[in-house]
Write a protein that holds these residues in place. Structure first.
Motif, short mmCIF file in Angstrom:
data_model
loop_
_atom_site.label_atom_id
_atom_site.label_comp_id
_atom_site.label_asym_id
_atom_site.label_seq_id
_atom_site.Cartn_x
_atom_site.Cartn_y
_atom_site.Cartn_z
N THR A 138 42.49 47.79 51.51
CA THR A 138 42.39 48.95 50.61
C THR A 138 41.59 48.68 49.34
OG1 THR A 138 44.47 48.31 49.62
CG2 THR A 138 44.57 49.91 51.42
N GLN A 139 41.39 47.40 48.98
CA GLN A 139 40.73 47.14 47.70
C GLN A 139 39.52 46.23 47.83
OE1 GLN A 139 44.64 45.85 46.23
NE2 GLN A 139 44.23 47.08 44.42
N PRO A 140 38.66 46.47 48.81
CA PRO A 140 37.52 45.55 48.98
C PRO A 140 36.63 45.48 47.74
CG PRO A 140 37.22 47.53 50.32
CD PRO A 140 38.63 47.56 49.81
N GLU A 182 37.49 45.73 44.59
CA GLU A 182 38.13 44.87 43.58
C GLU A 182 37.92 43.41 43.95
OE1 GLU A 182 39.58 45.81 40.74
OE2 GLU A 182 38.77 47.78 41.31
N ILE A 183 38.03 43.13 45.25
CA ILE A 183 37.85 41.75 45.70
C ILE A 183 36.44 41.26 45.34
CG2 ILE A 183 37.64 40.27 47.74
CD1 ILE A 183 39.92 41.85 49.00
N LYS A 184 35.45 42.11 45.66
CA LYS A 184 34.06 41.69 45.41
C LYS A 184 33.82 41.36 43.94
CE LYS A 184 32.29 44.47 49.15
NZ LYS A 184 31.61 45.73 49.42
N LYS A 185 34.52 42.10 43.05
CA LYS A 185 34.33 41.82 41.62
C LYS A 185 34.95 40.49 41.21
CE LYS A 185 34.26 46.57 40.19
NZ LYS A 185 35.26 47.61 39.98
N ASN A 186 35.91 40.03 42.00
CA ASN A 186 36.66 38.85 41.59
C ASN A 186 36.36 37.59 42.37
OD1 ASN A 186 38.70 39.58 39.36
ND2 ASN A 186 38.71 41.33 40.76
#
Lengths: 368, 247, 300
Positions: free
Chosen positions: B76-78, B80-84
């Motif tokens: 659900t939060q791909p 957000e993952i990419k930013k981190n």
């Protein structure tokens, strides 16, 4: 010899298995021919002609009737003097105008010579030339009918003036141009890319470090492309002649021999490019920028050379395509034989020898 | 909840699976990577490593199972993952025809850093790598070792929670390589999680823990010394060969 | 089989090879080990007659690399670093082609490649581009062996393939060696050194060591310790600050350390580590590996 044969076999496999390139190779000439062919044909029927009838006599009326009756022209207006002509052209109400001088009948009957003037909008030079040709033909027809006897030396002298592009003399047929372009593309760009590809995959190193003679490597790589180019040339000729009735008045043998010569020129350029580059993109850019652009722009294919600055005209002399187009045009359209094209052929041959020598010198037996 | 101040593991995967038609590329893998850990993710060609990493980076939707990366859900939060996360591979990280400074600027820019932040980061980074004199040089003019150190630093420019390293030290001389690993250790010491994939088992020896994938499954998981003991092997290379040959 | 004498090669200002001298005996498996850009490929290209040396001389199977280059091209087998076959040709077509350029065919020398080709045979009609990395590597090796060369040059054949394929590849090289083929192989990976009969270590165009792996390891004169502990990074920093430390660097999960006075400094080191709070740290003597030797010689 068996090495050479297996080299050809391998190279042919590369070509046959690369479906996309094959499609481009054979699709492109077709598309180009059709585009160029129909682009030229479209404008021809029922073009608007303005008649400036300063004569108002039976002969002028007869001439006007004849023009109107032809399938090429539709008289949009008949005016009394030239004053409004520029306006007509700018409003695009006319593509061509014919001016019949006041003393038309008088000169025709008494001075045995008369002059009509043709003025065309040459901002589209192709169309202008064709319209002028048609109009001239109609005028000549008219004259023939009036004075069928050859004994009377009466004639009408059309005075042609090209508006907006006065230096334009003539436009070549598109078939020689397309042929030149395609042969350049297939022979030069494709060979450059295929040789450079071997450098990228490291196979060139293996080939060079093998007992193969470097000239044999080159020969093995280009032979299939000579064949391919030749098929392409035949394809273009066939389409041009069958579909668009492009004339082929000269010797087939001479024409095909010239095609082979130009293919060799282009191949040697392709090899030259391949020796100076190490990846496919660079080879492609060099071929496009260094070969195709000049072929399109400076060969007289699309833009007439005579209207270019002198420096560019000089520069055009070193472009093989220019000479090849002249040769093709002469053979196909004028029906010229060896006597008329030997000079151009000589220039082209000299260029080819020059490029072959350089490319062999650069394609060394070692890497650097 | 804030990832940094929490005790959430950096990566937590539960029965993570990816199917392509009939083919199961990743077959219910379960593992956990702690914050600040250097984790080696090994496997033969075609074992499913690349697919697994793509899922963890938010680039590929898993078929089933669950996983969180830096506390964010891969389903659900791909974004957000990419930013981190950060990513570095030996081959494709930096633009060779841009200068050192321009590369730093560019990567700072794509992660949305402000101009001031980029300026500050550039200073710190050049100082740390002792690259001040080379700031205006094209990257292609740098020796390979420097390029790698720079690429690694650039992948950290947005302070990611996790960095993915793909064969980070291939082809460099051993002195540079050991220095590079020192940088990695330093980074992990600072709380950043390091996720390494490599074909080279001597790189694997540097990791805190290792997982080995064979045919889409994780067949071994543990610290290098533990795996060596368990399989009665001298080196990670032997561990790997034994495991791959078994299956 | 291969004699290299004072070979020198430069590209503009960069010296690729500087007075490189080495000799490879018949039937030897000789490794050239060094990082990218050390000059490995330049040496290979000189020996395979693709580059001219600027100084020195070299022979391959008694043929001079400059004068008798045609003879070398007939005899030697060569697999360049970026060699990737013809991707659009099948396995068999690739093999056939490379056989034909050496004026031979697959059957004539099939014995030499039989065992390598076996796993490939079921895929002989598959395009080379569709093979796995390990399979491609096997096929490439077959292609460079198809004319039964007495000497084989392999430039970084194991770069980019997985550990299993690499292992198999080295096993294959040992089989070839048994058949009498002389092999010069390059690799950037220090841990592959032990698989060669003899190695030469190359760095920035200079050979920094030559000999059997055992000779090279025994040339490492200082006692070496492996220090391990809970907090490796802090341990490393503290070791770097220790006055008696001669060299220290990470090696896997441990730290390899040499001390200025060797064994005499060990007790001081133990005390120092205790003082710094590394109660769990252990110090054990350890045999150096090729990588340690390479690092030591790089510094000289």
């Amino acid at each position: 010899m068996s090495v050479f044969f297996s080299f050809i076999k391998k190279e042919s496999r590369h070509i046959i298995r690369d479906k996309r390139t094959l499609l481009i190779l054979f699709g492109m000439p077709l598309i180009m021919i059709i585009l160029f062919g129909y682009a030229i044909r479209n404008d021809i029927g029922n073009s608007k002609i303005v008649v400036v009838d300063e004569a108002h006599d039976p002969y002028s009326a007869q001439l006007i009737a004849e023009i109107n009756a032809s399938k090429y022209f539709e008289v949009s207006r008949i005016v009394g003097n030239e004053a409004s002509l520029n306006h007509e052209f700018q409003q695009e109400k006319a593509a061509i105008a014919i001016i019949i001088p006041p003393d038309f009948s008088h000169r025709l009957l008494h001075l045995k010579t008369a002059q009509v003037r043709l003025v065309a909008d040459a901002s589209d030079p192709n169309t202008a030339t064709i319209l002028i040709n048609y109009a001239t033909a109609i005028v000549h027809q008219f004259q023939q009918r009036l004075f069928p006897s050859a004994a009377i030396s009466l004639y009408i002298q059309p005075e042609i003036r090209m508006l907006y592009n006065p230096a334009m003399k003539s436009v070549y047929g598109f078939v020689p141009g397309v042929m030149t372009l395609i042969l350049m593309l297939v022979s030069a760009m494709m060979t450059a890319i295929t040789i450079v590809k071997e450098k990228e995959t490291g196979t060139m190193e293996v080939l060079l470090a093998s007992p193969l003679q470097p000239p044999l490597i080159v020969l093995g790589k280009i032979t299939p492309y000579i064949l391919l180019s030749f098929i392409n040339a035949l394809l273009i000729l066939g389409f041009g002649i069958l579909l668009f009735q492009v004339p082929m008045r000269g010797s087939w043998f001479l024409l095909l021999a010239e095609c082979v010569l130009f293919t060799l020129t282009a191949l040697s350029l392709g090899i030259l490019i391949s020796t100076t580059t190490s990846n496919q993109q660079t080879a492609m850019m060099l071929s496009l920028g260094g070969l195709l652009m000049p072929t399109v722009l400076l060969s007289g294919f699309i833009f007439p050379l005579k209207s270019m600055p002198v420096i560019l005209q000089w520069f055009a002399n070193v472009i093989p395509a220019k000479w090849f187009i002249i040769i093709l045009k002469n053979i196909m359209i004028k029906g010229a034989g060896w006597h008329e094209v030997w000079a151009e052929t000589g220039i082209l041959s000299a260029m080819t020898v020059f490029f072959v020598i350089i490319s062999i010198k650069k394609f060394k037996t070692r890497l650097s | 909840m804030n990832y940094n101040s929490s005790s959430i593991p950096a990566i937590q995967a539960e029965s993570l699976t990816k199917e392509f038609g009939d083919f199961t590329a990743v077959d219910a893998i379960t593992f956990q990577v702690e914050k600040g850990e250097i984790f080696g993710f090994l496997g033969a060609n075609g074992a499913g490593k690349t697919t697994a990493i793509r899922m963890l980076c938010g680039l590929l939707q898993p078929t089933s199972g669950s996983a969180t990366v830096a506390g964010f859900d891969v389903f659900t939060q791909p974004e957000e993952i990419k930013k981190n996360i950060g990513y570095m591979s030996q081959r494709f990280s930096l633009y060779e025809d841009l200068t050192v400074k321009e590369n730093i600027r560019f990567y700072g820019g794509i992660y949305g850093l402000s101009n001031e932040a980029i300026k500050e980061k550039t200073g710190i980074l050049l100082e740390r790598l002792k690259l001040h004199n080379e700031a205006g040089s094209l990257v292609k003019r740098l020796p390979l070792g420097w390029k790698q150190k720079l690429a690694f630093s650039v992948s950290l420019i947005h302070d990611p929670a996790i960095v993915f390293l793909d064969e980070p030290t291939g082809g460099v001389d051993p002195v540079t390589r050991r220095q590079f690993w020192e940088m990695i250790y330093e980074t992990a010491y600072g709380g950043v999680t390091i996720f390494v994939t490599t074909h080279y088992m001597d790189e694997a020896e540097y990791c805190h823990r290792i997982s080995i994938m064979v045919n889409g499954k994780i067949v071994a998981l543990g610290p290098p010394s533990g795996l060596k003991n368990k399989l009665n092997a001298d080196s990670m290379n032997q561990v790997f060969l034994k495991l791959v040959r078994q299956s | 089989m291969i004699e290299v004498n004072n070979i020198r090669k430069t590209y503009g200002d960069t010296v690729a090879l500087d007075a490189v001298t080495l000799s490879v005996g018949k039937g030897e498996l000789f490794g050239l080990i060094g990082p990218d850009g050390a000059g490995k490929t330049s040496l290979f290209r000189i020996l395979t007659t693709l580059l001219l040396p600027e100084g020195g001389s070299a022979t391959v199977n008694h043929h001079d690399v400059v004068k008798d280059y045609k003879k070398i091209r007939k005899e030697a087998g060569y697999m360049p670093g970026n060699f990737s076959l013809y991707q659009d040709l099948s396995v068999e077509e690739n093999l056939q082609f490379f056989a034909s350029i050496f004026h031979t065919d697959i059957q004539t020398n099939f014995e030499i490649i039989r065992s390598i080709y076996e796993p490939l045979a079921p895929f002989k009609n598959r395009r080379a581009g569709a093979l796995s990395g390990g399979m491609k590597q096997k096929l490439a090796l077959c292609c460079s062996l198809i004319h039964n060369p007495p000497v084989l040059f392999l430039d970084e054949p194991t770069t980019g393939v997985d550990a299993l394929s690499r292992q198999e590849f080295w096993e294959t090289l040992h089989e070839l060696k048994k058949k009498g083929v002389t092999i010069l192989v390059s690799t950037p990976y220090m841990d592959e050194a032990s698989l060669c009969d003899r190695i030469a270590m190359i760095q920035a165009g200079h050979l920094i060591g030559i000999g059997t792996p055992a000779e090279i390891i025994s040339g490492f004169t200082k006692p070496l310790w492996s220090v391990s502990g809970m907090d490796i990074y802090r341990l490393l920093k503290d070791l770097q600050d220790f006055q008696q430390t001669d060299s220290c660097s990470l090696f896997g999960n441990n730290i390899h350390v040499t001390l200025k006075n060797g064994v005499a400094d060990v007790s001081a080191l133990k005390e120092y580590l205790l003082r710094k709070g590394h109660e769990t740290a252990s110090i054990n003597p350890v045999a150096p590996v090729i990588e340690d030797c390479f690092i030591e010689r790089m510094k000289e």
